[in-house]
Scaffold this motif. Structure first.
Motif, PDB file in Angstrom:
ATOM      1  N   GLY A 107      -3.600  -8.698   7.786  1.00 37.29           N
ATOM      2  CA  GLY A 107      -2.426  -9.192   7.080  1.00 37.29           C
ATOM      3  C   GLY A 107      -2.596 -10.620   6.614  1.00 37.29           C
ATOM      4  O   GLY A 107      -2.197 -10.973   5.488  1.00 37.29           O
ATOM      5  N   PRO A 141       1.087  -5.613  10.475  1.00 43.38           N
ATOM      6  CA  PRO A 141       1.442  -5.706   9.057  1.00 43.38           C
ATOM      7  C   PRO A 141       1.510  -4.302   8.455  1.00 43.38           C
ATOM      8  O   PRO A 141       0.584  -3.500   8.633  1.00 43.38           O
ATOM      9  CB  PRO A 141       0.281  -6.510   8.448  1.00 43.38           C
ATOM     10  CG  PRO A 141      -0.507  -7.042   9.615  1.00 43.38           C
ATOM     11  CD  PRO A 141      -0.275  -6.083  10.734  1.00 43.38           C
ATOM     12  N   HIS A 158       0.775  -2.407   5.887  1.00 45.23           N
ATOM     13  CA  HIS A 158      -0.009  -2.119   4.675  1.00 45.23           C
ATOM     14  C   HIS A 158      -0.202  -0.610   4.600  1.00 45.23           C
ATOM     15  O   HIS A 158      -1.254  -0.073   4.960  1.00 45.23           O
ATOM     16  CB  HIS A 158      -1.340  -2.858   4.719  1.00 45.23           C
ATOM     17  CG  HIS A 158      -1.233  -4.319   4.438  1.00 45.23           C
ATOM     18  ND1 HIS A 158      -1.115  -4.821   3.156  1.00 45.23           N
ATOM     19  CD2 HIS A 158      -1.206  -5.397   5.263  1.00 45.23           C
ATOM     20  CE1 HIS A 158      -1.037  -6.142   3.198  1.00 45.23           C
ATOM     21  NE2 HIS A 158      -1.077  -6.517   4.466  1.00 45.23           N
ATOM     22  N   LYS A 209       4.716  -5.936   4.360  1.00 46.08           N
ATOM     23  CA  LYS A 209       3.870  -6.871   3.619  1.00 46.08           C
ATOM     24  C   LYS A 209       4.689  -7.592   2.564  1.00 46.08           C
ATOM     25  O   LYS A 209       5.713  -7.060   2.125  1.00 46.08           O
ATOM     26  CB  LYS A 209       2.675  -6.182   2.994  1.00 46.08           C
ATOM     27  CG  LYS A 209       2.875  -4.804   2.382  1.00 46.08           C
ATOM     28  CD  LYS A 209       3.918  -4.551   1.355  1.00 46.08           C
ATOM     29  CE  LYS A 209       3.941  -5.326   0.092  1.00 46.08           C
ATOM     30  NZ  LYS A 209       5.152  -5.059  -0.720  1.00 46.08           N
TER      31      LYS A 209
END
Length: 335
Positions: free
Chosen positions: A312, A117, A119, A92
């Motif tokens: 994302g 993504p 995260h 990210k």
């Protein structure tokens, strides 16, 4: 894939987060190779992996590309990897803007590959328990969220240059912006303040920021954070308040000193990010390993991972609105 069926994984970037990604992939038996603008000899020796000559040479050798390089490189590197049929795990934020993040999501679809993504806070057990309880109605209808994240701050200069893809909100608070989206759904308006304000796009520690969100559901969220200077311990908090109760977690109240074992199983430091002053630290629930295992299983089965490309993109859209609010002296900005 290797003859044994394990994925071949190439990681581009050898910064503080690279050790956690290498540990997580090696825990799955992946064959790894790394590449960086500076030859990462110490990291390669630590994990027993090869160093590719450059990003293109790395992409040629693998099935999955992990993009851990600075944010401004994400768009180009991910597009190059996906154009050659590689799945992508991208740290990210996905890109500098929501427009470019959406370009990546669309490119993955067009190429028939997966993009994830990273995260990682969605994989911390305490945050996952709160999310599950909220979804199950355990505190009634969610009304407010309060999250915070602060620590010493990074030591690399580009993080403090908003014009070069850095920034406190973009790089640090995005973790909790993603949590707010996960718990309370889409955001309609964002207001943000930063103290002290950046000068010509440049920050210096100590710096703090606060971002307030209004969700389409009616929930309001407040996210606070800071890069506070050398020696400040890393701390995160979350509080979710509903009509029938509240849930909270404070990382300092739940001592994580006995962090995860590394690839060798010998010590927490084997797998820990190299700079715990600004990165979500390893804890005994193995969040980085859980994240990578989820991504690998999503590739194997075709199911969605816990975090999707759309997640994302949504997080970057909120970041965009936060910086637009900063430019408007804290006025609310629509998403």
């Amino acid at each position: 894939m290797t003859a044994e069926g394990a994925p071949r994984v190439g990681l581009i970037g050898a910064g503080a987060i690279a050790a956690a990604h290498l540990d997580a992939w090696q825990a799955l038996g992946a064959e790894c190779v790394i590449s960086s603008r500076t030859r990462p000899t110490a990291l390669a020796e630590r994990f027993g992996v090869e160093i590719a000559d450059d990003a293109d040479a790395l992409i040629d050798r693998v099935d999955i590309v992990g993009i851990l390089a600075p944010t401004p490189t994400h768009l180009d590197l991910a597009l190059r990897a996906m154009a050659r049929g590689r799945h992508v795990v991208c740290e990210k934020p996905l890109a500098l803007t929501a427009h470019d993040a959406q370009r990546l999501a669309d490119a993955a679809d067009a190429a028939g590959v997966r993009m994830f993504p990273a995260h990682v806070v969605r994989y911390f057990a305490a945050y996952r328990r709160i999310q599950q309880a909220v979804v199950a109605g355990g505190i009634g209808a969610l009304q407010t969220l309060r999250l915070s994240r602060a620590g010493a701050g990074p030591t690399t200069a580009w993080f403090y240059d908003e014009n070069a893809g850095g920034g406190l909100i973009r790089d640090l608070l995005i973790h909790d912006l993603d949590q707010a989206l996960w718990l309370a759904g889409p955001v309609t308006t964002v207001s943000a303040r930063q103290d002290p304000p950046s000068v010509g796009g440049r920050l210096s520690a100590p710096v703090t920021a606060a971002v307030e969100l209004t969700h389409a559901s009616g929930v309001t969220s407040r996210i606070d954070g800071g890069w506070l200077g050398e020696g400040v311990p890393f701390r995160t908090t979350i509080e979710a308040v509903g009509t029938a109760g509240a849930l909270a977690h404070d990382s300092l109240a739940h001592d994580s000193a006995a962090a995860t074992a590394g690839a060798s199983g010998d010590s927490a430091s084997d797998a820990a990010p190299a700079d715990p002053g600004y990165l979500p630290p390893q804890t005994d629930d193995h969040p980085y390993r859980a994240q990578i295992a989820d991504f690998a299983e999503a590739i194997r089965t075709g199911r969605d991972a816990r975090v999707t490309p759309a997640d994302g993109v949504a997080a970057v859209a909120v970041v965009d609105a936060a910086y637009a609010s900063l430019a408007a002296d804290g006025a609310p900005v629509s998403v």
